[in-house]
Scaffold this motif. Structure first.
Motif, short mmCIF file in Angstrom:
data_model
loop_
_atom_site.label_atom_id
_atom_site.label_comp_id
_atom_site.label_asym_id
_atom_site.label_seq_id
_atom_site.Cartn_x
_atom_site.Cartn_y
_atom_site.Cartn_z
N PHE A 40 57.69 99.95 48.91
CA PHE A 40 58.37 99.42 47.74
C PHE A 40 57.76 98.08 47.37
N TYR A 41 57.63 97.86 46.07
CA TYR A 41 56.96 96.68 45.54
C TYR A 41 57.96 95.85 44.75
N GLY A 42 58.11 94.60 45.18
CA GLY A 42 59.01 93.69 44.51
C GLY A 42 58.30 92.87 43.45
N PRO A 43 58.99 91.90 42.86
CA PRO A 43 58.41 91.08 41.80
C PRO A 43 57.12 90.37 42.21
N ARG A 44 57.04 89.90 43.47
CA ARG A 44 55.84 89.21 43.93
C ARG A 44 54.64 90.14 43.89
N GLU A 45 54.81 91.35 44.38
CA GLU A 45 53.70 92.30 44.41
C GLU A 45 53.32 92.77 43.01
N MET A 46 54.31 92.90 42.15
CA MET A 46 54.01 93.28 40.76
C MET A 46 53.19 92.18 40.08
N ALA A 47 53.58 90.93 40.30
CA ALA A 47 52.84 89.81 39.71
C ALA A 47 51.42 89.75 40.28
N ARG A 48 51.29 89.96 41.58
CA ARG A 48 49.97 89.93 42.20
C ARG A 48 49.08 91.05 41.65
N LEU A 49 49.65 92.25 41.50
CA LEU A 49 48.84 93.35 40.96
C LEU A 49 48.41 93.05 39.53
N LYS A 50 49.28 92.46 38.76
CA LYS A 50 48.92 92.09 37.39
C LYS A 50 47.75 91.10 37.40
N LEU A 51 47.79 90.12 38.30
CA LEU A 51 46.70 89.15 38.41
C LEU A 51 45.41 89.82 38.90
N ILE A 52 45.54 90.73 39.85
CA ILE A 52 44.37 91.44 40.38
C ILE A 52 43.69 92.23 39.27
N LEU A 53 44.48 92.98 38.52
CA LEU A 53 43.92 93.82 37.45
C LEU A 53 43.30 92.97 36.35
N ARG A 54 43.94 91.87 36.04
CA ARG A 54 43.38 90.96 35.03
C ARG A 54 42.07 90.36 35.54
N GLY A 55 42.06 89.94 36.79
CA GLY A 55 40.83 89.40 37.39
C GLY A 55 39.70 90.40 37.38
N ARG A 56 40.00 91.66 37.70
CA ARG A 56 38.97 92.70 37.68
C ARG A 56 38.44 92.90 36.25
N ARG A 57 39.35 92.87 35.28
CA ARG A 57 38.92 93.03 33.88
C ARG A 57 37.97 91.91 33.46
#
Length: 126
Positions: free
Chosen positions: A41-58
């Motif tokens: 299960f993914y909470g707000p912290r993990e959701m924010a981190r994934l958003k940053l990861i995907l943005r960084g990859r882009r």
């Protein structure tokens, strides 16, 4: 789907990533979901981190650069993390501008060759 926690499947759907990608990000310690048995299960912290990861990859950052940047926040706080981000962003902006110039030159070359081919076809009219 709850707002505070997402299941593995919900996380994949919300962020349009494959299960393999999500598992890999966990494996290299970019994400640390809560585990209940085999479920993740993914909470707000993990959701924010994934958003940053995907943005960084882009933007073209490597996963290691993203991992190091995310680690700074936990060890040193927000200001050092922002300073590191500015350095990464400045370096990447230079690289992206270089790639853009190369792409613009390739497009211009291809257009010129296409025009040459059109002129050649006009010359060969039957």
């Amino acid at each position: 789907m709850t707002e505070t926690r997402l299941s593995f499947k919900e996380m994949c759907a919300r962020f349009d990533v494959t299960p393999r990608t999500l598992r890999y990000y966990e494996y290299i310690e970019l994400l640390a979901p809560e585990k209940e048995g085999r479920a993740r299960f993914y909470g707000p912290r993990e959701m924010a981190r994934l958003k940053l990861i995907l943005r960084g990859r882009r933007f073209g950052f490597s996963l290691e650069e993203i991992r190091q940047w995310l680690l700074i926040y936990g060890k040193k706080g927000e200001r050092p993390q922002l300073q590191a981000w500015l350095q990464l962003a400045d370096r990447q902006l230079v690289e992206l501008e270089k790639q853009k110039a190369e792409l613009d030159a390739s497009i211009a070359d291809l257009r010129a060759l296409r025009e040459t081919a059109v002129q050649e076809m006009d010359r060969l009219v039957e």
